[in-house]
Scaffold this motif. Sequence first.
Motif: not given
Length: 609
Positions: A355-358, A495-497, A528-529
């Motif tokens: 899970v990567l936070g952008l 999944l891009i949220a 990608i959050m």
Amino acid sequence: MTLPTEVPTAVEDVAPRSGVVRRFLRNPLGLASAIILALIIIAAVLVPVLGLPDPNAVNLRDAMKPPSPQHLLGADSSGRDILSRLLWGSRINLLGAALAVVIALIIGVSAGLIAGYYGGWFDSISSWFNNFTMALPGIVVLLAVRAVVGPSVWIAMAVFGVLLFPGFFRVVRGAVQTVRSELYVDAARVSGLSDFRIIGRHILTVVRAPVIIQIARLLSIAIAIQAGLEFLGVSDSSTASWGSMLNDGFRKITLNPILILWPALAVGLVCMALVLFANAVRDALEDRGKQGNIPRRARKATDAAHPQEQATSAGALQPESALLSVAGLKVAYGYGRTEKEVVHGVTFHVEQGEVLGLVGESGSGKTQTAFSILGLLPEGGHVSAGSILFDGQELTSLSETQRASLRGTDIAYIPQEPMSNLDPAFRIGYQLTIPLRKRLGISKEEATRRALALLARVGIVDPEKVFKSYPHEISGGMAQRVLIAGAVSCNPRLLIADEPTTALDVTVQAEVLDLLRDLQRETGMAVIMVTHNFGVVADICDRVAVMQAGRIVEIDDVDRILSQPSQDYTRRLLDSMLEDGPVRPYPFEDASSTDNTPVELPVSAEAKE
């Protein structure tokens, strides 16, 4: 969706020729219409040297003869060669229609630009004259002109051109009035550009597409009207034309119906080809929002290497085990001198199950980056450089159809506004089952079963009730759960949220984050959050990439980012999470030396507005 500041609306006046030609040649209808028009125009130009019989030579012995080596299309009621009259008539009809449209174009576009841009007294007078001209009965005016000046097709078509100018005036004036208050026009005024230059560079670009379509439409009308006038005898009957051929064929229709076929076919074919050709030209000039249609020189580094070479270069920068590798990504709007870059060389990767936070403030470019991965940039946006590798496949080199095949199954998306992303005209169940049936190829019953199970899994107490409900019948939190269920329904790998909790209250936010965390652990998908909230980052992310002004300024594990940020911008973002209390000392700072003065965050131009 977060839009970047200062995204240009106007694009370069003249698209690169190679890109326009390529896009035009990809349109089969446009190409076919261009070939038809070219053949007709070439035949009309070369007819004097083709060795055809005199179009006005009467030979009663050949009257009504069928096609033969002497008369390839036969002869008319006076024994004149039909093919010769058809080709000589094309010169008269095409030039007459062109004369009318050129006059209408000059008057209508010029008056429309001035009236729309300046308004005032000129707009009032020109609008009155436009309405007056539209009220005139065109055929009656042309018949009156014929009675005064005689049977001249050129004078008749020149007058008809004046009658046609409202078609251009209304389209251009309306388009200019819409765009004259845009911010980029105001900026051009402030920068000192003359009105002539603003109209020529910024305004004409907007009216180009409707003018192209209007030219084709009015050319078709002019050809048909001219043929009608000739049919009625308004022009010189001794001159070969499609209208006079229609007149002759109509009078002899019971004896030889084929006489009326050739001129009618010529008029219909030219009118149809003109409309198709204009649409193709308009699309080639204007349709530059998709990566697949971007001019080669606008793609820069994206097209500089073969897809395999891009994958190799990206792999050298990113771990080979990464599911997604983004290297040197640049996103821009417009082309040439008007190009505005909004994402500047972004590089990061996402591992399987990570899970990567952008993270970044509004306008930092995080949503533009996410939409680049999805291939869903707004109109005019394109990846101008860089590489996006998904499971070893270069996404920037794929066509729109190939990108669409990845969305939903391999790469899924959760939007920011739940209620606005559900169609109010359809029930929840229908909106969930259609993607399942289309993507997975399962039956309606199986899709319904899976949809109900998904609704239950995302925490909806009464799945069957929600399944049968319309979007307005459920709450925002439930709508977000429905969107999450739809996003994971086809088992995506990434999944891009995009700010999935922004529109929800605190309690529902926590529930949605718990749900996303559980689904991610169960399915093993990467996430990608996209968010501006470090609270969300701390709750669910493994690593964090911090974006500022279209660049990644810091990327590291979530614990290190939260406890020991290396960049001042990251510290300011963390400080902004404290609403009313003093700024807490960082673990590596002495509490006694901490400055408790609130930090003022930088605010983008978009946020100020």
